[in-house]
Design an enzyme around this catalytic site. Sequence first.
Site, PDB file in Angstrom:
ATOM      1  N   GLU A  56       0.854  -1.191   0.000  1.00  0.00           N
ATOM      2  CA  GLU A  56       0.000   0.000   0.000  1.00  0.00           C
ATOM      3  C   GLU A  56       0.886   1.236   0.000  1.00  0.00           C
ATOM      4  OE1 GLU A  56      -2.607   1.041   3.329  1.00  0.00           O
ATOM      5  OE2 GLU A  56      -3.494   2.618   2.086  1.00  0.00           O
ATOM      6  N   GLU A  81       4.967   4.967   3.606  1.00  0.00           N
ATOM      7  CA  GLU A  81       4.467   6.293   3.986  1.00  0.00           C
ATOM      8  C   GLU A  81       5.682   7.207   4.124  1.00  0.00           C
ATOM      9  OE1 GLU A  81       1.243   7.976   4.371  1.00  0.00           O
ATOM     10  OE2 GLU A  81       2.871   9.378   4.735  1.00  0.00           O
ATOM     11  N   ASP A 130      -1.863  12.473  -3.031  1.00  0.00           N
ATOM     12  CA  ASP A 130      -1.995  13.936  -3.030  1.00  0.00           C
ATOM     13  C   ASP A 130      -2.292  14.417  -4.455  1.00  0.00           C
ATOM     14  OD1 ASP A 130      -1.371  13.776  -0.361  1.00  0.00           O
ATOM     15  OD2 ASP A 130       0.746  14.271  -0.626  1.00  0.00           O
ATOM     16  N   ASP A 166     -10.530  11.242  -5.470  1.00  0.00           N
ATOM     17  CA  ASP A 166     -11.717  12.100  -5.557  1.00  0.00           C
ATOM     18  C   ASP A 166     -11.516  13.151  -6.651  1.00  0.00           C
ATOM     19  OD1 ASP A 166      -9.609  13.296  -3.931  1.00  0.00           O
ATOM     20  OD2 ASP A 166     -10.977  14.998  -3.830  1.00  0.00           O
ATOM     21  N   THR A 204     -11.581   4.052   2.791  1.00  0.00           N
ATOM     22  CA  THR A 204     -10.415   4.547   3.526  1.00  0.00           C
ATOM     23  C   THR A 204     -10.816   5.801   4.312  1.00  0.00           C
ATOM     24  OG1 THR A 204      -9.585   6.131   1.889  1.00  0.00           O
ATOM     25  CG2 THR A 204      -8.991   3.808   1.556  1.00  0.00           C
ATOM     26  N   ALA A 205      -9.901   6.286   5.140  1.00  0.00           N
ATOM     27  CA  ALA A 205     -10.201   7.474   5.950  1.00  0.00           C
ATOM     28  C   ALA A 205     -10.516   8.678   5.056  1.00  0.00           C
ATOM     29  CB  ALA A 205      -9.024   7.780   6.875  1.00  0.00           C
ATOM     30  N   PHE A 206      -9.706   8.903   4.030  1.00  0.00           N
ATOM     31  CA  PHE A 206      -9.964  10.034   3.137  1.00  0.00           C
ATOM     32  C   PHE A 206     -11.247   9.821   2.338  1.00  0.00           C
ATOM     33  CE2 PHE A 206      -6.815  13.481   2.849  1.00  0.00           C
ATOM     34  CZ  PHE A 206      -6.020  13.109   3.908  1.00  0.00           C
ATOM     35  N   GLU A 207     -11.492   8.602   1.944  1.00  0.00           N
ATOM     36  CA  GLU A 207     -12.701   8.302   1.173  1.00  0.00           C
ATOM     37  C   GLU A 207     -13.955   8.695   1.972  1.00  0.00           C
ATOM     38  OE1 GLU A 207     -12.448   4.376  -0.304  1.00  0.00           O
ATOM     39  OE2 GLU A 207     -14.369   4.433  -1.348  1.00  0.00           O
TER      40      GLU A 207
HETATM   41  C1  LIG Z   1      -4.343  12.111   1.003  1.00  0.00           C
HETATM   42  S1  LIG Z   1      -3.510  10.977   2.024  1.00  0.00           S
HETATM   43  C2  LIG Z   1      -4.414   9.460   1.761  1.00  0.00           C
HETATM   44  C3  LIG Z   1      -4.238   8.492   2.885  1.00  0.00           C
HETATM   45  C4  LIG Z   1      -4.961   7.137   2.738  1.00  0.00           C
HETATM   46  N1  LIG Z   1      -4.475   6.409   1.573  1.00  0.00           N
HETATM   47  C5  LIG Z   1      -6.442   7.288   2.680  1.00  0.00           C
HETATM   48  O1  LIG Z   1      -7.027   7.004   1.622  1.00  0.00           O
HETATM   49  O2  LIG Z   1      -7.029   7.662   3.691  1.00  0.00           O
HETATM   50  C6  LIG Z   1      -2.014  10.697   1.113  1.00  0.00           C
HETATM   51  C7  LIG Z   1      -0.940  10.027   1.933  1.00  0.00           C
HETATM   52  O3  LIG Z   1       0.167   9.740   1.074  1.00  0.00           O
HETATM   53  C8  LIG Z   1       1.378  10.091   1.745  1.00  0.00           C
HETATM   54  N2  LIG Z   1       2.372  10.390   0.706  1.00  0.00           N
HETATM   55  C9  LIG Z   1       2.399  11.492  -0.081  1.00  0.00           C
HETATM   56  N3  LIG Z   1       3.443  11.419  -0.927  1.00  0.00           N
HETATM   57  C10 LIG Z   1       4.081  10.243  -0.671  1.00  0.00           C
HETATM   58  C11 LIG Z   1       5.222   9.601  -1.200  1.00  0.00           C
HETATM   59  N4  LIG Z   1       5.923  10.165  -2.192  1.00  0.00           N
HETATM   60  N5  LIG Z   1       5.595   8.418  -0.696  1.00  0.00           N
HETATM   61  C12 LIG Z   1       4.894   7.844   0.304  1.00  0.00           C
HETATM   62  N6  LIG Z   1       3.795   8.407   0.855  1.00  0.00           N
HETATM   63  C13 LIG Z   1       3.396   9.581   0.381  1.00  0.00           C
HETATM   64  C14 LIG Z   1       0.997  11.272   2.589  1.00  0.00           C
HETATM   65  O4  LIG Z   1       1.901  11.484   3.650  1.00  0.00           O
HETATM   66  C15 LIG Z   1      -0.402  10.888   3.066  1.00  0.00           C
HETATM   67  O5  LIG Z   1      -0.356  10.141   4.258  1.00  0.00           O
END
Ligand SMILES: C[S@@+](CC[C@H](N)C(=O)[O-])C[C@H]1O[C@@H](n2cnc3c(N)ncnc32)[C@H](O)[C@@H]1O
Length: 225
Positions: A56, A81, A130, A166, A204-207
Amino acid sequence: MKGIQFSQTNKIPSPNIYVQMLPEYKGWVYVDQEAVDLKGHWSEQFVNPVLPLDLEIGCGNGFFFEHLSVSEPDRNHVGIEIKYKPLIQTARRVRKLNSSNAKAIRYHAGLVSEIFASSEIDNVHVHFPDPWPRKKQWKHRLLQPGFFEEMHGIQKPGTWVDFKTDSQDYFDFVLKFKEKIPYEIIRLTRDLHQSEWKAGNFETAFERLFLKQNLPIYYCRFQRK
Ligand SMILES: C[S@@+](CC[C@H](N)C(=O)[O-])C[C@H]1O[C@@H](n2cnc3c(N)ncnc32)[C@H](O)[C@@H]1O
């Protein structure tokens, strides 16, 4: 992606409280050079090394990662992460369950070939990366042709990459280069929660945040050729 060193992931201000917690998570979290050193040897870190190894990317608070660990006990799971806070949140969840099949990695997900060997990984989950919405930020988006090249190098044939977002703009951005990558789209919907894949979907949490705003979830599965 070639030529970028893992040390570029070290730009985040540290130490913070989560960095200071890392020693408590020995055996659950692998940071930077520790991850590089395990390239080709990840399965050996698990109680059952013969299971498939899924990845993941961007675990966030680890809600989905915990679900993976519990709902798919016949597979091993690694989560990447980049930020220490969600890294520790993710590891905390699986440590609390004493999971035998889940480990977290602190690394940049665009550099996976530095930490995984050829064909070391099975399926990959990328949920709500992101979005980098402004055009001049698009170069920062994780899903680019080069990302799929990296994934192709570490995944076994026939495995897949799941992508949920999204952002209609990010989704269309990815679909535009679909002919240029060694993957075939085997699932695609612009509204996951009105689709045939809703039943098998874990939010997921963001979803959950986006669903509360009544936003559609875009979903695609890319199968590695
Ligand atoms: C918008 S959050 C989504 C979290 C989770 N997947 C969810 O759906 O709830 C994006 C996550 O990706 C991580 N992230 C961003 N760029 C990354 C990278 N280059 N490598 C690893 N993680 C990264 C961020 O720190 C953040 O925790």
